[in-house]
Design a protein around this motif. Structure first.
Motif, mmCIF file in Angstrom:
data_model
loop_
_atom_site.group_PDB
_atom_site.id
_atom_site.type_symbol
_atom_site.label_atom_id
_atom_site.label_comp_id
_atom_site.label_asym_id
_atom_site.label_seq_id
_atom_site.Cartn_x
_atom_site.Cartn_y
_atom_site.Cartn_z
ATOM 1 N N ASN A 115 0.832 -1.204 0.000
ATOM 2 C CA ASN A 115 0.000 0.000 0.000
ATOM 3 C C ASN A 115 0.870 1.258 0.000
ATOM 4 O O ASN A 115 1.768 1.410 0.833
ATOM 5 C CB ASN A 115 -0.920 0.026 1.224
ATOM 6 N N ASN A 116 0.579 2.155 -0.947
ATOM 7 C CA ASN A 116 1.287 3.439 -1.054
ATOM 8 C C ASN A 116 2.802 3.279 -1.178
ATOM 9 O O ASN A 116 3.571 4.100 -0.670
ATOM 10 C CB ASN A 116 0.969 4.332 0.157
ATOM 11 N N LYS A 169 6.131 2.938 -3.694
ATOM 12 C CA LYS A 169 6.585 3.246 -5.051
ATOM 13 C C LYS A 169 6.997 1.960 -5.754
ATOM 14 O O LYS A 169 7.793 1.177 -5.238
ATOM 15 C CB LYS A 169 7.764 4.219 -5.011
ATOM 16 N N SER A 213 -2.162 -2.176 -13.315
ATOM 17 C CA SER A 213 -1.070 -1.342 -12.808
ATOM 18 C C SER A 213 0.268 -1.628 -13.490
ATOM 19 O O SER A 213 1.125 -0.746 -13.573
ATOM 20 C CB SER A 213 -0.929 -1.520 -11.293
#
Length: 249
Positions: free
Chosen positions: A29-30, A32, A67
């Protein structure tokens, strides 16, 4: 000659990975994400072969949800001609990946497949070898130099004892090592051009590969922290500590 380059979306190598509170997996989560460094080297080598006039097309392929298109666009900006996304939300093992890539090899029929020797998240170093076996192709792993000569490759491999140079016939599978090349940076004009290059999406279900898990993850933990070192007065003290405290001799 067509070159196929499988690439993977991984946590950026500058980011410290975190483990979920329940120790079930790595927390993404979050975080890079980036193109796996070994895959980036593979893309660079494929482009260099094309620039040398030894290849006509470079196709990149990645497996994952939408993604991973970000990393495919990055590869296109670096110079690849076409991208393929194998769409799946499943957590895949090396054999699953190799089987899916074998289907793409069957469809695209590239003379050469170049991929990173391993991904920096799982560090398995298995997919290239499995893909070569599944497609009955020659393989050259840990490449630090690749020279195309007609229908053959001269590949210098990094092995425990130094360097080993082998010749393999095309079609072949090559896995890249760190010292093969220095990847280029994507320029702004090429990033803009990449948005117009073809990116095909294929459902993993349509390829007919059984993606049922064979491996169960029991627990994920961070590595134990290293203790501070200690300066000893003499060799005798060092030997005594190695024997009685570290118990390595």
């Amino acid at each position: 000659m067509k070159i196929l380059v499988p690439v993977k979306r991984v946590i950026d190598y500058n980011v410290k990975a975190r483990v979920k509170a329940d120790n079930s997996d790595v927390d993404l989560n979050n975080v890079k994400m980036a193109l796996n460094p070994f895959c980036e080297i593979a893309v660079e080598e494929a482009i260099r072969i094309k620039e040398a006039g030894k290849a006509t097309e470079v196709v990149v392929v990645s497996i994952g949800d939408k993604s991973c298109q970000e990393q495919l666009r990055t590869a296109l900006a670096l110079g690849a001609d076409k991208a393929i996304q194998i769409d799946t939300a499943e957590k895949l093992e090396s054999l699953h990946v190799a089987k899916l890539l074998a289907k793409v090899v069957e469809q695209e029929n590239p003379e050469l497949v170049i991929l990173g020797k391993q991904a920096i998240d799982s560090d398995n170093n298995q997919t290239g070898q499995m893909l070569a076996a599944l497609t009955s192709r020659a393989q050259a792993t840990f490449a630090s130099e690749v020279i195309v000569e007609g229908d053959k490759l001269n590949v210098t491999r990094e092995v425990d004892g130094g360097l080993q140079t082998i010749a393999v016939n095309l079609p072949a599978v090559v896995t890249t090592d760190l010292r093969l090349n220095e990847p280029r940076y994507a320029t702004l004009p090429n990033i803009m051009k990449a948005k117009r290059k073809p990116l095909d999406v294929i459902s993993a279900a349509d390829l007919g590969v059984d993606l049922a898990p064979r491996i169960t993850t029991l627990k994920v933990e961070e590595p134990s922290k290293r203790e501070a070192g200690e300066i000893v007065a003499d060799v005798a003290t060092l030997v005594e500590k190695l024997k009685n405290e570290a118990k390595v001799i």
